[in-house]
Design a protein around this motif. Structure first.
Motif, PDB file in Angstrom:
ATOM      1  N   GLN A   1       0.825  -1.200   0.000  1.00 28.15           N
ATOM      2  CA  GLN A   1       0.000   0.000   0.000  1.00 28.15           C
ATOM      3  C   GLN A   1       0.863   1.256   0.000  1.00 28.15           C
ATOM      4  O   GLN A   1       0.572   2.219  -0.706  1.00 28.15           O
ATOM      5  CB  GLN A   1      -0.912   0.014   1.227  1.00 28.15           C
ATOM      6  CG  GLN A   1      -2.030  -1.001   1.179  1.00 28.15           C
ATOM      7  CD  GLN A   1      -2.791  -1.045   2.487  1.00 28.15           C
ATOM      8  OE1 GLN A   1      -2.205  -0.917   3.549  1.00 28.15           O
ATOM      9  NE2 GLN A   1      -4.099  -1.238   2.397  1.00 28.15           N
ATOM     10  N   MET A   2       1.925   1.229   0.793  1.00 29.52           N
ATOM     11  CA  MET A   2       2.807   2.382   0.865  1.00 29.52           C
ATOM     12  C   MET A   2       3.510   2.610  -0.475  1.00 29.52           C
ATOM     13  O   MET A   2       3.644   3.737  -0.934  1.00 29.52           O
ATOM     14  CB  MET A   2       3.839   2.191   1.971  1.00 29.52           C
ATOM     15  CG  MET A   2       4.626   3.439   2.284  1.00 29.52           C
ATOM     16  SD  MET A   2       5.636   3.215   3.737  1.00 29.52           S
ATOM     17  CE  MET A   2       4.509   3.841   4.969  1.00 29.52           C
ATOM     18  N   LYS A   3       3.919   1.511  -1.117  1.00 27.36           N
ATOM     19  CA  LYS A   3       4.580   1.615  -2.419  1.00 27.36           C
ATOM     20  C   LYS A   3       3.627   2.215  -3.452  1.00 27.36           C
ATOM     21  O   LYS A   3       4.005   3.092  -4.229  1.00 27.36           O
ATOM     22  CB  LYS A   3       5.067   0.246  -2.871  1.00 27.36           C
ATOM     23  CG  LYS A   3       5.842   0.286  -4.162  1.00 27.36           C
ATOM     24  CD  LYS A   3       6.360  -1.073  -4.560  1.00 27.36           C
ATOM     25  CE  LYS A   3       7.117  -0.999  -5.878  1.00 27.36           C
ATOM     26  NZ  LYS A   3       7.595  -2.304  -6.307  1.00 27.36           N
ATOM     27  N   ARG A   4       2.363   1.766  -3.454  1.00 32.82           N
ATOM     28  CA  ARG A   4       1.368   2.315  -4.397  1.00 32.82           C
ATOM     29  C   ARG A   4       1.125   3.793  -4.129  1.00 32.82           C
ATOM     30  O   ARG A   4       0.970   4.589  -5.061  1.00 32.82           O
ATOM     31  CB  ARG A   4       0.061   1.530  -4.296  1.00 32.82           C
ATOM     32  CG  ARG A   4       0.089   0.205  -5.018  1.00 32.82           C
ATOM     33  CD  ARG A   4      -1.297  -0.416  -5.116  1.00 32.82           C
ATOM     34  NE  ARG A   4      -1.870  -0.735  -3.819  1.00 32.82           N
ATOM     35  CZ  ARG A   4      -1.638  -1.849  -3.116  1.00 32.82           C
ATOM     36  NH1 ARG A   4      -0.813  -2.761  -3.599  1.00 32.82           N
ATOM     37  NH2 ARG A   4      -2.215  -2.052  -1.948  1.00 32.82           N
ATOM     38  N   LYS A   5       1.101   4.163  -2.850  1.00 30.00           N
ATOM     39  CA  LYS A   5       0.877   5.561  -2.492  1.00 30.00           C
ATOM     40  C   LYS A   5       2.013   6.435  -3.030  1.00 30.00           C
ATOM     41  O   LYS A   5       1.778   7.496  -3.602  1.00 30.00           O
ATOM     42  CB  LYS A   5       0.775   5.684  -0.975  1.00 30.00           C
ATOM     43  CG  LYS A   5       0.364   7.035  -0.485  1.00 30.00           C
ATOM     44  CD  LYS A   5       0.183   7.019   1.022  1.00 30.00           C
ATOM     45  CE  LYS A   5      -0.250   8.353   1.540  1.00 30.00           C
ATOM     46  NZ  LYS A   5      -0.418   8.361   2.993  1.00 30.00           N
TER      47      LYS A   5
ATOM     48  N   LEU B   1       4.477  10.096  -7.114  1.00 31.68           N
ATOM     49  CA  LEU B   1       5.489  10.291  -8.149  1.00 31.68           C
ATOM     50  C   LEU B   1       4.833  10.565  -9.498  1.00 31.68           C
ATOM     51  O   LEU B   1       5.282  11.430 -10.262  1.00 31.68           O
ATOM     52  CB  LEU B   1       6.405   9.071  -8.232  1.00 31.68           C
ATOM     53  CG  LEU B   1       7.568   9.165  -9.205  1.00 31.68           C
ATOM     54  CD1 LEU B   1       8.482  10.332  -8.846  1.00 31.68           C
ATOM     55  CD2 LEU B   1       8.355   7.871  -9.200  1.00 31.68           C
ATOM     56  N   LYS B   2       3.746   9.868  -9.782  1.00 30.69           N
ATOM     57  CA  LYS B   2       3.014  10.088 -11.031  1.00 30.69           C
ATOM     58  C   LYS B   2       2.467  11.518 -11.082  1.00 30.69           C
ATOM     59  O   LYS B   2       2.552  12.190 -12.111  1.00 30.69           O
ATOM     60  CB  LYS B   2       1.875   9.078 -11.155  1.00 30.69           C
ATOM     61  CG  LYS B   2       1.071   9.217 -12.412  1.00 30.69           C
ATOM     62  CD  LYS B   2      -0.063   8.216 -12.442  1.00 30.69           C
ATOM     63  CE  LYS B   2      -0.951   8.449 -13.648  1.00 30.69           C
ATOM     64  NZ  LYS B   2      -2.130   7.591 -13.624  1.00 30.69           N
ATOM     65  N   ASN B   3       1.924  11.993  -9.952  1.00 27.39           N
ATOM     66  CA  ASN B   3       1.403  13.365  -9.900  1.00 27.39           C
ATOM     67  C   ASN B   3       2.508  14.389 -10.132  1.00 27.39           C
ATOM     68  O   ASN B   3       2.307  15.381 -10.835  1.00 27.39           O
ATOM     69  CB  ASN B   3       0.726  13.629  -8.555  1.00 27.39           C
ATOM     70  CG  ASN B   3      -0.579  12.884  -8.413  1.00 27.39           C
ATOM     71  OD1 ASN B   3      -1.172  12.462  -9.392  1.00 27.39           O
ATOM     72  ND2 ASN B   3      -1.024  12.707  -7.188  1.00 27.39           N
ATOM     73  N   VAL B   4       3.671  14.169  -9.554  1.00 24.54           N
ATOM     74  CA  VAL B   4       4.801  15.084  -9.746  1.00 24.54           C
ATOM     75  C   VAL B   4       5.238  15.077 -11.205  1.00 24.54           C
ATOM     76  O   VAL B   4       5.506  16.127 -11.796  1.00 24.54           O
ATOM     77  CB  VAL B   4       5.971  14.711  -8.813  1.00 24.54           C
ATOM     78  CG1 VAL B   4       7.234  15.468  -9.184  1.00 24.54           C
ATOM     79  CG2 VAL B   4       5.594  14.966  -7.364  1.00 24.54           C
ATOM     80  N   ASP B   5       5.298  13.883 -11.809  1.00 22.10           N
ATOM     81  CA  ASP B   5       5.676  13.791 -13.225  1.00 22.10           C
ATOM     82  C   ASP B   5       4.679  14.517 -14.116  1.00 22.10           C
ATOM     83  O   ASP B   5       5.057  15.179 -15.088  1.00 22.10           O
ATOM     84  CB  ASP B   5       5.791  12.329 -13.659  1.00 22.10           C
ATOM     85  CG  ASP B   5       7.024  11.641 -13.069  1.00 22.10           C
ATOM     86  OD1 ASP B   5       7.964  12.351 -12.665  1.00 22.10           O
ATOM     87  OD2 ASP B   5       7.022  10.391 -13.018  1.00 22.10           O
ATOM     88  N   GLU B   6       3.378  14.411 -13.795  1.00 18.60           N
ATOM     89  CA  GLU B   6       2.353  15.106 -14.582  1.00 18.60           C
ATOM     90  C   GLU B   6       2.523  16.617 -14.471  1.00 18.60           C
ATOM     91  O   GLU B   6       2.415  17.334 -15.468  1.00 18.60           O
ATOM     92  CB  GLU B   6       0.960  14.687 -14.113  1.00 18.60           C
ATOM     93  CG  GLU B   6       0.574  13.289 -14.517  1.00 18.60           C
ATOM     94  CD  GLU B   6      -0.759  12.844 -13.922  1.00 18.60           C
ATOM     95  OE1 GLU B   6      -1.438  13.655 -13.255  1.00 18.60           O
ATOM     96  OE2 GLU B   6      -1.109  11.675 -14.123  1.00 18.60           O
ATOM     97  N   LEU B   7       2.785  17.109 -13.256  1.00 10.93           N
ATOM     98  CA  LEU B   7       3.005  18.547 -13.088  1.00 10.93           C
ATOM     99  C   LEU B   7       4.249  19.014 -13.837  1.00 10.93           C
ATOM    100  O   LEU B   7       4.239  20.067 -14.479  1.00 10.93           O
ATOM    101  CB  LEU B   7       3.143  18.893 -11.606  1.00 10.93           C
ATOM    102  CG  LEU B   7       1.854  18.940 -10.805  1.00 10.93           C
ATOM    103  CD1 LEU B   7       2.161  19.107  -9.317  1.00 10.93           C
ATOM    104  CD2 LEU B   7       0.967  20.068 -11.287  1.00 10.93           C
ATOM    105  N   ALA B   8       5.314  18.217 -13.782  1.00 11.48           N
ATOM    106  CA  ALA B   8       6.543  18.575 -14.483  1.00 11.48           C
ATOM    107  C   ALA B   8       6.313  18.644 -15.987  1.00 11.48           C
ATOM    108  O   ALA B   8       6.773  19.581 -16.656  1.00 11.48           O
ATOM    109  CB  ALA B   8       7.647  17.568 -14.156  1.00 11.48           C
TER     110      ALA B   8
END
Length: 118
Positions: free
Chosen positions: A8-12, A17-24
């Motif tokens: 669960q922690m890994k998925r979180k 990380l996906k959100n940060v990549d999208e913002l970048a």
């Protein structure tokens, strides 16, 4: 209170990380303006937004009325009473003026609240 499993922690973290990549990638497609010039000499263009408020509610109410894509920042002044001020401005203007400030004045926090409903 239960602890999160490793999975669960890994998925979180993967989601973050996906959100940060999208913002970048969004900022790569549409970066902040590298050179900001206040538009006082061009009255046909939208006026700049830079307003200070003593109350957070006032700042958010004002921000909701702005046509520009504005953000609300909290500023902690080095005053005896410890008063916090709230600045409403755009990222471009904020970054321009923030870079001009002396280090002791760089005490801003962005208040992240959705201002406009999509």
């Amino acid at each position: 209170m239960s602890l999160l499993s490793t999975g669960q922690m890994k998925r979180k973290w993967e989601e973050r990380l996906k959100n940060v990549d999208e913002l970048a990638s969004r900022y790569k497609r549409k970066p902040l303006c590298p050179v900001y010039r206040p538009q006082l000499s061009k009255p046909w263009q939208p006026c700049s937004v830079w307003n200070l408020f003593r109350r957070q509610a006032q700042a958010f109410n004002y921000a909701k009325t702005c046509k520009e894509d504005v953000r609300v920042f909290a500023l902690e002044m080095n005053t005896e009473d410890g008063q916090r001020y709230y600045l409403v401005t755009t990222y471009t203007e904020f970054w321009f003026y923030y870079n001009l400030l002396v280090k002791s004045w760089k005490n801003f926090m962005e208040l992240n609240v959705q201002l406009k409903m999509s």
